[in-house]
Design a protein around this motif. Structure first.
Motif, PDB file in Angstrom:
ATOM      1  N   UNK A 258       0.793  -1.237   0.000  1.00  0.00           N
ATOM      2  CA  UNK A 258       0.000   0.000   0.000  1.00  0.00           C
ATOM      3  C   UNK A 258       0.830   1.294   0.000  1.00  0.00           C
ATOM      4  N   UNK A 259       2.112   1.220   0.353  1.00  0.00           N
ATOM      5  CA  UNK A 259       2.991   2.416   0.327  1.00  0.00           C
ATOM      6  C   UNK A 259       4.310   1.959  -0.291  1.00  0.00           C
ATOM      7  N   UNK A 260       4.345   1.799  -1.611  1.00  0.00           N
ATOM      8  CA  UNK A 260       5.349   0.916  -2.216  1.00  0.00           C
ATOM      9  C   UNK A 260       6.632   1.571  -2.734  1.00  0.00           C
ATOM     10  N   UNK A 261       6.625   2.868  -3.026  1.00  0.00           N
ATOM     11  CA  UNK A 261       7.816   3.461  -3.666  1.00  0.00           C
ATOM     12  C   UNK A 261       9.023   3.396  -2.728  1.00  0.00           C
ATOM     13  N   UNK A 262      10.239   3.237  -3.271  1.00  0.00           N
ATOM     14  CA  UNK A 262      10.583   3.134  -4.705  1.00  0.00           C
ATOM     15  C   UNK A 262      10.472   1.724  -5.282  1.00  0.00           C
ATOM     16  N   UNK A 263       9.948   0.772  -4.510  1.00  0.00           N
ATOM     17  CA  UNK A 263       9.662  -0.539  -5.084  1.00  0.00           C
ATOM     18  C   UNK A 263      10.499  -1.702  -4.610  1.00  0.00           C
ATOM     19  N   UNK A 264      11.378  -1.475  -3.632  1.00  0.00           N
ATOM     20  CA  UNK A 264      12.264  -2.537  -3.152  1.00  0.00           C
ATOM     21  C   UNK A 264      11.507  -3.740  -2.597  1.00  0.00           C
ATOM     22  N   UNK A 265      10.511  -3.466  -1.757  1.00  0.00           N
ATOM     23  CA  UNK A 265       9.776  -4.577  -1.120  1.00  0.00           C
ATOM     24  C   UNK A 265       8.789  -5.198  -2.100  1.00  0.00           C
ATOM     25  N   UNK A 266       8.140  -4.358  -2.919  1.00  0.00           N
ATOM     26  CA  UNK A 266       7.233  -4.872  -3.963  1.00  0.00           C
ATOM     27  C   UNK A 266       7.936  -5.888  -4.849  1.00  0.00           C
ATOM     28  N   UNK A 280      -0.090  -5.674  -6.265  1.00  0.00           N
ATOM     29  CA  UNK A 280      -0.591  -4.340  -6.603  1.00  0.00           C
ATOM     30  C   UNK A 280       0.153  -3.346  -5.721  1.00  0.00           C
ATOM     31  N   UNK A 281       0.868  -2.406  -6.362  1.00  0.00           N
ATOM     32  CA  UNK A 281       1.746  -1.469  -5.628  1.00  0.00           C
ATOM     33  C   UNK A 281       1.209  -0.057  -5.741  1.00  0.00           C
ATOM     34  N   UNK A 282       0.993   0.565  -4.596  1.00  0.00           N
ATOM     35  CA  UNK A 282       0.423   1.917  -4.585  1.00  0.00           C
ATOM     36  C   UNK A 282       1.436   2.933  -4.074  1.00  0.00           C
ATOM     37  N   UNK A 283       1.378   4.121  -4.646  1.00  0.00           N
ATOM     38  CA  UNK A 283       2.055   5.274  -4.042  1.00  0.00           C
ATOM     39  C   UNK A 283       1.263   6.513  -4.395  1.00  0.00           C
ATOM     40  N   UNK A 284       1.299   7.483  -3.507  1.00  0.00           N
ATOM     41  CA  UNK A 284       0.485   8.690  -3.670  1.00  0.00           C
ATOM     42  C   UNK A 284       1.010   9.585  -4.798  1.00  0.00           C
ATOM     43  N   UNK A 285       2.326   9.482  -5.125  1.00  0.00           N
ATOM     44  CA  UNK A 285       2.936  10.380  -6.116  1.00  0.00           C
ATOM     45  C   UNK A 285       3.195   9.682  -7.450  1.00  0.00           C
ATOM     46  N   UNK A 287       5.370  10.438  -9.810  1.00  0.00           N
ATOM     47  CA  UNK A 287       6.794  10.250 -10.144  1.00  0.00           C
ATOM     48  C   UNK A 287       7.382   9.070  -9.373  1.00  0.00           C
ATOM     49  N   UNK A 288       6.805   8.768  -8.211  1.00  0.00           N
ATOM     50  CA  UNK A 288       7.301   7.618  -7.456  1.00  0.00           C
ATOM     51  C   UNK A 288       6.773   6.302  -8.018  1.00  0.00           C
ATOM     52  N   UNK A 289       5.555   6.352  -8.565  1.00  0.00           N
ATOM     53  CA  UNK A 289       5.009   5.165  -9.237  1.00  0.00           C
ATOM     54  C   UNK A 289       5.894   4.822 -10.443  1.00  0.00           C
ATOM     55  N   UNK A 290       6.403   5.861 -11.094  1.00  0.00           N
ATOM     56  CA  UNK A 290       7.309   5.659 -12.239  1.00  0.00           C
ATOM     57  C   UNK A 290       8.574   4.916 -11.772  1.00  0.00           C
ATOM     58  N   UNK A 291       9.069   5.254 -10.578  1.00  0.00           N
ATOM     59  CA  UNK A 291      10.252   4.565 -10.024  1.00  0.00           C
ATOM     60  C   UNK A 291       9.977   3.075  -9.821  1.00  0.00           C
ATOM     61  N   UNK A 292       8.768   2.772  -9.320  1.00  0.00           N
ATOM     62  CA  UNK A 292       8.392   1.360  -9.110  1.00  0.00           C
ATOM     63  C   UNK A 292       8.390   0.636 -10.456  1.00  0.00           C
ATOM     64  N   UNK A 325      -2.781 -11.102   1.123  1.00  0.00           N
ATOM     65  CA  UNK A 325      -1.799 -10.505   2.038  1.00  0.00           C
ATOM     66  C   UNK A 325      -1.680  -9.012   1.733  1.00  0.00           C
ATOM     67  N   UNK A 326      -1.506  -8.226   2.785  1.00  0.00           N
ATOM     68  CA  UNK A 326      -1.367  -6.767   2.614  1.00  0.00           C
ATOM     69  C   UNK A 326      -0.151  -6.290   3.405  1.00  0.00           C
ATOM     70  N   UNK A 327       0.644  -5.457   2.740  1.00  0.00           N
ATOM     71  CA  UNK A 327       1.798  -4.827   3.388  1.00  0.00           C
ATOM     72  C   UNK A 327       1.542  -3.332   3.531  1.00  0.00           C
ATOM     73  N   UNK A 328       1.721  -2.826   4.747  1.00  0.00           N
ATOM     74  CA  UNK A 328       1.731  -1.379   4.986  1.00  0.00           C
ATOM     75  C   UNK A 328       3.143  -1.029   5.443  1.00  0.00           C
ATOM     76  N   UNK A 329       3.990  -0.629   4.487  1.00  0.00           N
ATOM     77  CA  UNK A 329       5.340  -0.157   4.818  1.00  0.00           C
ATOM     78  C   UNK A 329       5.212   1.359   4.967  1.00  0.00           C
ATOM     79  N   UNK A 330       4.838   1.781   6.156  1.00  0.00           N
ATOM     80  CA  UNK A 330       4.270   3.115   6.366  1.00  0.00           C
ATOM     81  C   UNK A 330       5.290   4.244   6.282  1.00  0.00           C
TER      82      UNK A 330
END
Length: 448
Positions: A258-266, A280-285, A287-292, A325-330
């Motif tokens: 749910x808070x995935x950028x820059x994508x290491x854990x995803x 499914x990888x989410x980020x609020x920004x 430009x950060x989704x682009x990094x993922x 399964x859900x990850x919240x890497x807050x």
């Protein structure tokens, strides 16, 4: 590029960090590229910038007896003195007379005769009379704060939470340079293949001490290799590699990060699914989704979808009970990664911690309806503060009796950290394994 210029560049970077609260790592990389610095010059610049930030409070303590009107001093002069004292005290390979000469030359270029004479006088007096002792500080917490250059409020918090000795170990470890560790993409390569390939490109590595797929770089910069471009590994700290183990996704699972950028854990979770299931990888920004997306493409993973959205609004887009399964890497204060981002300790406040704890709880509350019964919810942060860690999870459990601690977490994590696991949670400190400080909590949604 002369060393004189390196110190000049260091001064500009440090001033920018002081004035604009710019990120040291980004500024440093930008300047190394801009001035095409390599080898020793790049190393010296990095050392001076990080070292001066890391030990700022200690350096000011050493300078204090020699400054007549510190409040009237221009910011660039204060920073020039700091970076000069840092070299004199902590860098063996730079002779003191050379440091003083360079400081005087910079002062001539940037200031008037009075400043030049003051810079010269302060540094020569300090060289002659030696460093002020910490023994005059009677309060042990205050003494530790100055000695290890951590804000007093932070040292007080850690002392209250973990005791003075643990606080000392944390602070002292935060002053050490961080390691570069790599996570081998085991969905495509073996550990031995990665070691051999990196050796061909002049990178020396050894096996990590915490995660099975980790390699610790001994020499060279692995991020500049062809092996990196071809998706053989990801640069990631060992402590954050443990999150994918905690999530424990098995083939075919549908996972939400749910808070995935820059994508290491995803990408690690996706690798462990071996091209099955979906993440499914989410980020609020955006430009950060682009990094993922860039990471996913580089690693050649076919089971990741990256989406730009606020994870507090997930119910607007996803069905209830649609994830295994859900990850919240807050988002957090980042107090576990101070070795990499030393400026953090001077910019964060206690108010930030309280505000972050509220956001962390909101994200957990927003994602929990999406989890299937019997599913796993993992909460993680790269901080060591209890208010953002166990306190948040305890509050969540109080409000959601349909969740419980998952005490099987210990079975999924590597043996190296098993003694650190309590019930369904793991708190790693920087001094435990010389990794980043990290917190992982694992919960299970009860089957009704």
């Amino acid at each position: 590029m002369s060393k004189y210029n390196v110190r000049d560049i260091a001064l500009d970077i440090l001033l920018s960090i002081e004035k604009n609260q710019a990120f040291s790592n980004l500024l440093l990389n930008k300047n190394i590229e801009k001035y095409k610095l390599t080898g020793k010059d790049a190393g010296l610049l990095t050392e001076i910038v990080y070292g001066t930030i890391q030990r700022k409070m200690t350096l000011d303590y050493y300078l204090q007896p020699f400054l007549k009107n510190p409040k009237k001093m221009q910011e660039w002069v204060r920073v020039l003195l700091r970076l000069s004292v840092y070299q004199m005290v902590y860098l063996d390979r730079v002779p003191e007379h050379a440091v003083i000469y360079e400081a005087v030359e910079i002062a001539k270029k940037r200031g008037h005769k009075g400043i030049v004479s003051m810079v010269n006088g302060v540094l020569r007096n300090l060289q002659r009379e030696g460093l002020a002792s910490f023994d005059s500080i009677t309060d042990p917490v205050e003494k530790l704060a100055i000695e290890a250059s951590h804000p007093l409020w932070l040292v007080k918090r850690w002392t209250a939470q973990y005791g003075i000795e643990k606080a000392r170990h944390i602070c002292e470890t935060n002053l050490m340079p961080p390691k570069q560790t790599l996570r081998v993409n085991t969905s495509r390569f073996t550990i031995d293949e990665a070691i051999a390939r990196l050796a061909e490109e002049g990178i020396e590595v050894k096996k990590g001490s915490v995660a099975p797929e980790a390699l610790e770089v001994q020499k060279g910069n692995a991020a500049h290799t062809k092996a990196f471009k071809e998706g053989m590994f990801t640069v990631q700290d060992e402590s954050s590699m443990l999150v994918a183990y905690a999530v424990g996704a098995t083939e075919g699972d549908r996972v939400l990060d749910s808070c995935a950028a820059p994508g290491g854990k995803t990408t690690h979770i996706a690798e462990k699914l071996y091209h099955t299931g979906s993440v499914v990888s989410l980020d609020i920004h955006d430009h950060k989704v682009k990094l993922i997306t860039e990471q996913v493409e580089r690693l050649q993973l076919s089971n990741v979808t990256a989406v730009a959205m606020d994870s507090r609004k997930v119910s607007e887009r996803f069905e209830k009970e649609s994830f295994d399964r859900i990850l919240v890497d807050a988002p957090c204060s980042g107090f576990g990664v101070m070795r990499r981002k030393p400026d953090l300790k001077y910019t964060k406040t206690e108010q930030d911690i309280m505000q972050l704890a509220r956001i962390q709880l909101q994200i957990l509350q927003a994602v929990e309806p999406l989890l299937k019964q019997g599913g796993t919810l993992v909460y993680s942060t790269c901080t060591i503060d209890q208010e953002e860690n166990k306190d948040v999870v305890d509050e969540f459990l109080k409000q959601h009796p349909d969740f419980e601690w998952d005490d099987t977490l210990v079975k999924r994590l590597p043996k190296s950290v098993s003694t650190k696991v309590e019930n369904g949670q793991l708190q790693l400190f920087p001094d435990d394994f010389q990794t980043d400080g990290f917190y992982i909590a694992c919960l299970r949604k009860k089957v009704q």
